[in-house]
Design an enzyme around this catalytic site. Sequence first.
Site, PDB file in Angstrom:
ATOM      1  N   ARG A 149       0.868  -1.179   0.000  1.00 37.42           N
ATOM      2  CA  ARG A 149       0.000   0.000   0.000  1.00 37.42           C
ATOM      3  C   ARG A 149       0.904   1.227   0.000  1.00 37.42           C
ATOM      4  O   ARG A 149       2.040   1.171   0.487  1.00 37.42           O
ATOM      5  CB  ARG A 149      -0.890   0.022   1.245  1.00 37.42           C
ATOM      6  CG  ARG A 149      -1.820  -1.173   1.387  1.00 37.42           C
ATOM      7  CD  ARG A 149      -2.644  -1.059   2.663  1.00 37.42           C
ATOM      8  NE  ARG A 149      -3.590  -2.165   2.817  1.00 37.42           N
ATOM      9  CZ  ARG A 149      -3.366  -3.259   3.525  1.00 37.42           C
ATOM     10  NH1 ARG A 149      -2.217  -3.411   4.166  1.00 37.42           N
ATOM     11  NH2 ARG A 149      -4.277  -4.210   3.610  1.00 37.42           N
ATOM     12  N   LYS A 173      -2.588  -2.163   7.817  1.00 35.59           N
ATOM     13  CA  LYS A 173      -3.780  -1.606   8.463  1.00 35.59           C
ATOM     14  C   LYS A 173      -3.882  -2.114   9.894  1.00 35.59           C
ATOM     15  O   LYS A 173      -3.597  -3.266  10.177  1.00 35.59           O
ATOM     16  CB  LYS A 173      -5.032  -2.002   7.671  1.00 35.59           C
ATOM     17  CG  LYS A 173      -5.191  -1.229   6.370  1.00 35.59           C
ATOM     18  CD  LYS A 173      -6.519  -1.546   5.714  1.00 35.59           C
ATOM     19  CE  LYS A 173      -6.718  -0.696   4.464  1.00 35.59           C
ATOM     20  NZ  LYS A 173      -8.015  -0.993   3.813  1.00 35.59           N
ATOM     21  N   HIS A 245      -1.728   2.152  -6.094  1.00 38.32           N
ATOM     22  CA  HIS A 245      -2.446   0.927  -5.744  1.00 38.32           C
ATOM     23  C   HIS A 245      -2.541  -0.033  -6.928  1.00 38.32           C
ATOM     24  O   HIS A 245      -2.712  -1.245  -6.738  1.00 38.32           O
ATOM     25  CB  HIS A 245      -3.849   1.280  -5.239  1.00 38.32           C
ATOM     26  CG  HIS A 245      -4.319   0.410  -4.114  1.00 38.32           C
ATOM     27  ND1 HIS A 245      -3.745   0.445  -2.856  1.00 38.32           N
ATOM     28  CD2 HIS A 245      -5.284  -0.537  -4.046  1.00 38.32           C
ATOM     29  CE1 HIS A 245      -4.345  -0.433  -2.067  1.00 38.32           C
ATOM     30  NE2 HIS A 245      -5.284  -1.043  -2.771  1.00 38.32           N
ATOM     31  N   ARG A 248      -0.114  -2.720  -6.681  1.00 32.40           N
ATOM     32  CA  ARG A 248      -0.530  -3.748  -5.716  1.00 32.40           C
ATOM     33  C   ARG A 248      -1.486  -4.733  -6.396  1.00 32.40           C
ATOM     34  O   ARG A 248      -1.352  -5.959  -6.228  1.00 32.40           O
ATOM     35  CB  ARG A 248      -1.204  -3.046  -4.527  1.00 32.40           C
ATOM     36  CG  ARG A 248      -1.674  -3.956  -3.404  1.00 32.40           C
ATOM     37  CD  ARG A 248      -2.090  -3.074  -2.222  1.00 32.40           C
ATOM     38  NE  ARG A 248      -2.915  -3.757  -1.264  1.00 32.40           N
ATOM     39  CZ  ARG A 248      -2.466  -4.515  -0.255  1.00 32.40           C
ATOM     40  NH1 ARG A 248      -1.181  -4.715  -0.110  1.00 32.40           N
ATOM     41  NH2 ARG A 248      -3.300  -5.070   0.597  1.00 32.40           N
ATOM     42  N   HIS A 271      -4.349  -8.959   3.787  1.00 29.93           N
ATOM     43  CA  HIS A 271      -5.806  -8.936   3.850  1.00 29.93           C
ATOM     44  C   HIS A 271      -6.280  -9.710   5.072  1.00 29.93           C
ATOM     45  O   HIS A 271      -5.863 -10.841   5.290  1.00 29.93           O
ATOM     46  CB  HIS A 271      -6.410  -9.571   2.599  1.00 29.93           C
ATOM     47  CG  HIS A 271      -6.300  -8.713   1.377  1.00 29.93           C
ATOM     48  ND1 HIS A 271      -6.399  -9.220   0.093  1.00 29.93           N
ATOM     49  CD2 HIS A 271      -6.107  -7.376   1.239  1.00 29.93           C
ATOM     50  CE1 HIS A 271      -6.265  -8.219  -0.773  1.00 29.93           C
ATOM     51  NE2 HIS A 271      -6.081  -7.111  -0.105  1.00 29.93           N
ATOM     52  N   TYR A 280      -9.038 -11.337  -7.006  1.00 28.69           N
ATOM     53  CA  TYR A 280      -7.992 -11.603  -7.999  1.00 28.69           C
ATOM     54  C   TYR A 280      -8.199 -12.939  -8.710  1.00 28.69           C
ATOM     55  O   TYR A 280      -7.684 -13.136  -9.796  1.00 28.69           O
ATOM     56  CB  TYR A 280      -6.611 -11.522  -7.335  1.00 28.69           C
ATOM     57  CG  TYR A 280      -6.359 -10.146  -6.785  1.00 28.69           C
ATOM     58  CD1 TYR A 280      -6.143  -9.071  -7.638  1.00 28.69           C
ATOM     59  CD2 TYR A 280      -6.394  -9.901  -5.417  1.00 28.69           C
ATOM     60  CE1 TYR A 280      -5.956  -7.794  -7.134  1.00 28.69           C
ATOM     61  CE2 TYR A 280      -6.206  -8.632  -4.913  1.00 28.69           C
ATOM     62  CZ  TYR A 280      -5.993  -7.585  -5.779  1.00 28.69           C
ATOM     63  OH  TYR A 280      -5.817  -6.310  -5.290  1.00 28.69           O
TER      64      TYR A 280
END
Length: 299
Positions: A149, A173, A245, A248, A271, A280
């Site tokens: 990120r 995150k 992004h 990514r 994630h 994906y």
Amino acid sequence: MDWQSAIKGFQSYLKLEKSLTVNSVDAYSRDIDKLSQFSDIQLPKLLPETVTLSDLRSFIVWVNELGMIPSSQARILSGIKTFYKYLLIEDVVKTDPSELLEAPRLQRKLPDTLSYTDINNMIAVIDLSKPDGVRNKAIVEMLYSCGLRVSELTDLKISNLYLDIEFIKVAGKGNKERLIPIGEAAIKAVQIWLMHVRVQIPIKKGEEDYVFLNRRGSRLTRVFIFMMIKQLATAINLQKNISPHTFRHSFATHLIEGGADLRAVQEMLGHESITTTEIYTHLDRDYLKSTIVQYHPRS
């Protein structure tokens, strides 16, 4: 409890208990502020603890009438649910009025990706005779090699580079740390930047451990990375709307297309839920479908 007091307490909860970034806290605060605005306009006597499920449904209708797209409505709804979890913890409310509130149906939009040729072309137009060029090449290589990120890139520290064993450590995150493998091309680009260019920059106090700095010795901003990527895309006349992004997305897509295990990709991307990573696999199916259409004699 009035709205402003509730929002301030919520902000403290997000920072201290959930360890969210400033940007995430601001986003959640804006979501609850919209509910507060709705209260002022439609139901002036409404307080956080007196909100009902019916009030929240009226609020969703209100934001829909403002022209907000379903994805924005869903994000606001997520913020409200988190807000009422906080109020339950603080014993401000006895029941959660948002518990049965349904999110608008979303069509999953597949993100734009770059081809390997696109990425090589972008790297090729970087002027490596300039110090900024050496740094920018290392940035692009890192974004693509590690699927970072943009905030993980700007916050990346030298003390978290383990280039001898081909890993880096990032704080994602919620301040959750993870180890990510780094490829040879990215290692080489970062080492050249660190050993030949960064060492010549007068570094500001407190910024000594950050990998990527500007010419004044300060950490790079997210906006700078966005602008730099846009300029590279323009330089190669790339007809795609891309951002940091996008690298990514490309990192994940190329891994899945190459046969990588979904759980491994989830781990590298950081994630929390594998359902986020599963987008994906949809990209991969589109890739397979287009291959069949293009090459199969019966298609």
